[in-house]
Design a protein around this motif. Structure first.
Motif, PDB file in Angstrom:
ATOM      1  N   LYS A 233       0.832  -1.215   0.000  1.00  0.00           N
ATOM      2  CA  LYS A 233       0.000   0.000   0.000  1.00  0.00           C
ATOM      3  C   LYS A 233       0.864   1.262   0.000  1.00  0.00           C
ATOM      4  O   LYS A 233       0.550   2.229  -0.691  1.00  0.00           O
ATOM      5  N   ARG A 234       1.952   1.231   0.765  1.00  0.00           N
ATOM      6  CA  ARG A 234       2.819   2.405   0.833  1.00  0.00           C
ATOM      7  C   ARG A 234       3.423   2.716  -0.538  1.00  0.00           C
ATOM      8  O   ARG A 234       3.382   3.855  -1.004  1.00  0.00           O
ATOM      9  N   GLY A 243       5.433  10.124  -6.783  1.00  0.00           N
ATOM     10  CA  GLY A 243       6.766   9.888  -6.224  1.00  0.00           C
ATOM     11  C   GLY A 243       7.419   8.662  -6.831  1.00  0.00           C
ATOM     12  O   GLY A 243       6.841   7.999  -7.697  1.00  0.00           O
ATOM     13  N   THR A 244       8.652   8.355  -6.410  1.00  0.00           N
ATOM     14  CA  THR A 244       9.319   7.141  -6.855  1.00  0.00           C
ATOM     15  C   THR A 244       9.810   6.354  -5.637  1.00  0.00           C
ATOM     16  O   THR A 244      10.235   6.926  -4.647  1.00  0.00           O
ATOM     17  N   VAL A 245       9.754   5.039  -5.793  1.00  0.00           N
ATOM     18  CA  VAL A 245      10.234   4.161  -4.730  1.00  0.00           C
ATOM     19  C   VAL A 245      11.764   4.158  -4.784  1.00  0.00           C
ATOM     20  O   VAL A 245      12.334   4.063  -5.867  1.00  0.00           O
ATOM     21  N   VAL A 246      12.411   4.303  -3.632  1.00  0.00           N
ATOM     22  CA  VAL A 246      13.875   4.207  -3.629  1.00  0.00           C
ATOM     23  C   VAL A 246      14.283   2.865  -3.044  1.00  0.00           C
ATOM     24  O   VAL A 246      13.604   2.320  -2.172  1.00  0.00           O
ATOM     25  N   GLN A 247      15.406   2.344  -3.554  1.00  0.00           N
ATOM     26  CA  GLN A 247      15.887   1.061  -3.041  1.00  0.00           C
ATOM     27  C   GLN A 247      16.453   1.281  -1.647  1.00  0.00           C
ATOM     28  O   GLN A 247      17.373   2.057  -1.450  1.00  0.00           O
TER      29      GLN A 247
END
Ligand code: ADP
Ligand code: MG
Ligand code: ZN
Length: 479
Positions: A233-234, A243-247
């Protein structure tokens, strides 16, 4: 777009502690829960000059795990040093197999509500465990090195899972594998089975994978399922906001049910792997592999197929029984004493399995007594209510079910003549229920049967009682 248009992509890294007698490179014992720092020696404490001596049993167990998960066993594999400083790692490096793992390209078949699915395994390698830190409030931190050098295997899956249910089913299968082969007790609460979850999200139908986040320190199936749900969900919300997911590495907070950032990729250690100069490569001969293969006991999938075939169980029933080695062993002991496996399985799954936890199911009750009890029920010698009562009593103390039923006068009354008086009294005493029933209220039948049960101390055959009540009150008025 909505959350329904996305899916999770999940790959698991699972560590299993091997139940070998000794540690990976020394003769120290591996018993869980020993007093701190009593299972240590110069080798696992990394005293200068101490040299490792490889424990053959570790290779055997790792090969066993590889074969049980349909991996190919590499004839040549190698140990590398993974360098990092940590207070519970006196060597300042962990021995692992980075470039050349022992096992490759296997799979496990899992069963979920959607059916059977194959989860591919990329690799299994051997490595050593670190010690434990014990944090005291206001008094500092203690180091226990008993676990230093305990052998582990790490099982790395391909990113084939799509939700928490699949991830948990895969873990249960792995735990079952560990227990059936005997390489580990697979206890999550004692840390002998540990799991890191790699999770990314993508739009359904999309091929390319998104940026993944690694979730660490998840120590129960329940937390794993919750952490996956929350992290999915996040990530979706983040993407939907633009936004973008960061590793990064995140941990799950059990209290809030949220995942929290621990460290970003840029902060990740550079482990400077290199081949361990103190250890020769591990060479495995084909005959060795075949010898180990020949010694593999019946595993979950084999037992499952057998149960379906021999006892006519459903896929679901057989899966639930074999999911757990203890439960499966219990069933096998009980079924020899039973001629009605279906009734037996119903009782095990409905009444025994929910009470059973990590400890052995045999402590709950004697399987042979349960086998006999299931026959008494299936053959109508006692009714199901009585059966459940006797089962409860069997969990207190073992006894012969036949004798018990005789002594306590619990036998089901299947005889019309013997039931007739009770049926008549119940009808007389429940005038209202009779009227309601005749007006078409089917549920009123229950209180009429209840009356017969009270009259007979719960021993009436409920099906026969119902039939007799119907006959009596539906009979046309005598002229
Ligand atoms: P690393 O060497 O950095 O640990 P691996 O390639 O060994 O990376 O992958 C570690 C785990 O992460 C594996 O279980 C793999 O299936 C999983 N994984 C890799 N990429 C993704 C992704 N994009 N989304 C989800 N899981 C992934
Ligand atoms: Mg990794
Ligand atoms: Zn040691």
């Amino acid at each position: 777009m909505s959350i329904k248009d996305y899916e999770s992509v999940i790959g698991l890294e699972v560590h299993i502690e091997l139940k070998t007698e000794h540690k990976l490179f020394c003769e120290c014992a591996t018993t869980f829960g020993a007093p701190p720092n009593t299972q240590v020696c110069p080798v696992c404490l990394a005293m200068p000059g101490a040299l490792p001596a490889f424990n053959q049993q570790v290779a055997e167990f790792a090969i066993l795990a590889g074969l049980a998960t349909h991996c190919s066993i590499e004839p040549w594999s190698r140990f590398d040093r993974k360098n990092y400083f940590y207070p519970d790692l006196p060597k300042a490096y962990q021995v692992t197999q980075n470039d050349f793992p022992l096992c490759r390209q296997g799979y496990l078949d899992i069963t979920t509500s959607e059916g059977v699915k194959r989860i591919r395994i990329a690799r299994i390698h051997i490595e050593e465990d670190a010690g434990k830190l014990i944090h005291l409030e206001d008094e500092g931190t203690l180091v226990d090195c008993n676990r230093c050098g305990v052998p582990l295997i790490e099982i790395v899956s391909e990113p084939d899972m799509r939700n928490g249910e699949e991830a948990v089913a895969y873990l249960r299968k792995l735990r079952a594998m560990a227990r059936y082969t005997g390489i580990s007790d697979g206890k999550m609460n004692e840390g002998s089975l540990r799991c890191d979850v790699n999770l990314s999200v993508r739009k359904k139908g999309q091929e390319a994978m998104g940026t993944r986040v690694e979730l660490k320190n998840l120590n129960s199936f329940n937390f794993i399922a919750r952490a996956i749900d929350s992290e999915f969900k996040r990530q979706v919300a983040l993407i939907e906001e633009g936004g973008t997911v960061v590793q990064e590495t995140r941990r799950f907070d059990e209290k809030t049910g949220q995942t929290l950032a621990m460290r970003k990729k840029e902060e990740a250690a550079d482990y400077r792997y290199f081949p361990d100069p103190d250890l020769v490569p591990l060479e495995v001969m084909g005959e060795e592999v075949e010898r180990i293969r020949a010694g593999i006991p019946r595993l979950a999938d084999e037992r499952k197929a057998q149960y379906i075939h021999d006892y006519d169980l459903t896929d679901y029933e057989a899966e639930r029984l074999t999911d757990d080695k203890e439960l499966s062993d219990f069933f096998e002991r009980a079924v020899v004493a039973s001629t009605n496996p279906k009734t037996l399985v119903n009782m095990i799954l409905a009444d025994v399995a929910p009470l059973y936890t990590e400890d052995t199911v045999e402590d709950l009750l004697n399987p042979v007594s349960l086998g006999r009890l299931s026959d008494l029920m299936a053959e109508g010698l006692i009714n199901s209510n009585t059966g459940r009562k006797v089962l409860k009593a069997l969990m207190e103390e073992d006894f012969d079910p036949d004798l018990y039923i005789e002594e306590h006068d619990l036998a089901q009354i299947n005889d019309r003549e013997k039931l007739m008086a009770s049926v008549e009294r119940s009808i007389q005493a429940n005038d209202r229920a009779v009227k309601d029933f005749l007006k078409g209220k089917e549920s009123a039948m229950r209180s009429l049967i209840g009356g017969v049960m009270r009259e007979t101390g719960g021993r009436a055959n409920p099906i026969l009682a119902e039939a007799m009540i119907r006959e009596a009150i539906e009979a046309p008025e005598q002229p």
